[in-house]
Enzyme design. Sequence first.
Site, mmCIF file in Angstrom:
data_model
loop_
_atom_site.group_PDB
_atom_site.id
_atom_site.type_symbol
_atom_site.label_atom_id
_atom_site.label_comp_id
_atom_site.label_asym_id
_atom_site.label_seq_id
_atom_site.Cartn_x
_atom_site.Cartn_y
_atom_site.Cartn_z
ATOM 1 N N ASP A 49 0.824 -1.217 0.000
ATOM 2 C CA ASP A 49 0.000 0.000 0.000
ATOM 3 C C ASP A 49 0.858 1.267 0.000
ATOM 4 O O ASP A 49 0.531 2.246 0.666
ATOM 5 C CB ASP A 49 -0.950 0.009 1.197
ATOM 6 C CG ASP A 49 -2.189 0.872 0.932
ATOM 7 O OD1 ASP A 49 -2.448 1.211 -0.247
ATOM 8 O OD2 ASP A 49 -2.896 1.203 1.891
ATOM 9 N N LYS A 51 2.048 4.691 -1.028
ATOM 10 C CA LYS A 51 1.474 5.881 -1.640
ATOM 11 C C LYS A 51 1.772 7.065 -0.723
ATOM 12 O O LYS A 51 2.075 6.867 0.469
ATOM 13 C CB LYS A 51 -0.035 5.729 -1.850
ATOM 14 C CG LYS A 51 -0.845 5.439 -0.597
ATOM 15 C CD LYS A 51 -2.322 5.267 -0.930
ATOM 16 C CE LYS A 51 -3.130 4.913 0.313
ATOM 17 N NZ LYS A 51 -4.577 4.755 0.010
ATOM 18 N N ASN A 54 0.378 7.364 2.875
ATOM 19 C CA ASN A 54 0.825 6.437 3.914
ATOM 20 C C ASN A 54 2.271 6.670 4.351
ATOM 21 O O ASN A 54 2.852 5.846 5.047
ATOM 22 C CB ASN A 54 0.665 4.988 3.441
ATOM 23 C CG ASN A 54 -0.783 4.548 3.444
ATOM 24 O OD1 ASN A 54 -1.633 5.193 4.047
ATOM 25 N ND2 ASN A 54 -1.080 3.452 2.759
ATOM 26 N N ASP A 67 0.179 2.535 8.192
ATOM 27 C CA ASP A 67 -0.962 1.791 7.652
ATOM 28 C C ASP A 67 -0.533 0.453 7.055
ATOM 29 O O ASP A 67 -0.400 0.306 5.841
ATOM 30 C CB ASP A 67 -1.718 2.620 6.609
ATOM 31 C CG ASP A 67 -3.066 1.993 6.264
ATOM 32 O OD1 ASP A 67 -3.322 0.853 6.686
ATOM 33 O OD2 ASP A 67 -3.854 2.641 5.560
ATOM 34 N N THR A 84 -4.249 0.622 -3.830
ATOM 35 C CA THR A 84 -4.839 1.827 -4.407
ATOM 36 C C THR A 84 -4.730 1.729 -5.918
ATOM 37 O O THR A 84 -3.652 1.424 -6.435
ATOM 38 C CB THR A 84 -4.086 3.074 -3.885
ATOM 39 O OG1 THR A 84 -4.188 3.093 -2.456
ATOM 40 C CG2 THR A 84 -4.676 4.344 -4.455
#
Length: 235
Positions: A49, A51, A54, A67, A84
């Site tokens: 994840d 991005k 985060n 996260d 995402t």
Amino acid sequence: MLFEYVCGGELFSYLRNAGKFSLPSGLFYACEIVSALEYLHSLSVVYRDLKPENLLLDRDGHLKITDFGFAKKLTDRTWTLCGTPEYLAPEIIQSKGHNKAVDWWALGILIYEMLAGYPPFFDDNPFGIYEKILGGRMEWPRPMDPVAKDLIKKLLTQDRTKRLGNMKNGAEDVKRHRFFKNIDWDDVYDKKLKPPIVPKVNFDGDTRNFDDYPENNWRSTASVSETDCAAFNDF
């Protein structure tokens, strides 16, 4: 699982405020992410994840990945569709089974977004994004540093067996790329590199660097209808 409070705010906010990052700034953040991913992968943990939302800045401006809701310890592959849309690797979209190579793909997306100000694959509809990812259709902003462009291309390789970071030497292949030629990786690990952004913080619990999301309108929200409630009676 709890972290200590990280008071510097999201990298996302700084990136949106700046529009895009300079090459030295993008290099700094890329270094710290490579170091973090190398550590996670050494524990057989795939993050899944990556991005800007985060990635948090600590008081001194160094990154912390947060996260871990999609993180997973892997022995081989996993098939869960998660992440995402703009950052999904082709093998996740195609449900081929995926491994830590998806984190290196996401790093390529992130470096592009940091330097361009927007992700390479974008559409108003998630399926439009998936089509562009699978088709490998991306445009390059001008100017784009040619060495950074070469690194991004090698991270965004559709064939994961040829993707930088997922070959025989793992993260070492990424660290040896020309983009990082002047980097002392021990200094990265020891947080000796000078951060390009030092958050404004007055005290340890300062929240000024986080965007405010008001939650005072919940009282005016309509109740769920009996018809909608009935759909959940069997659960």
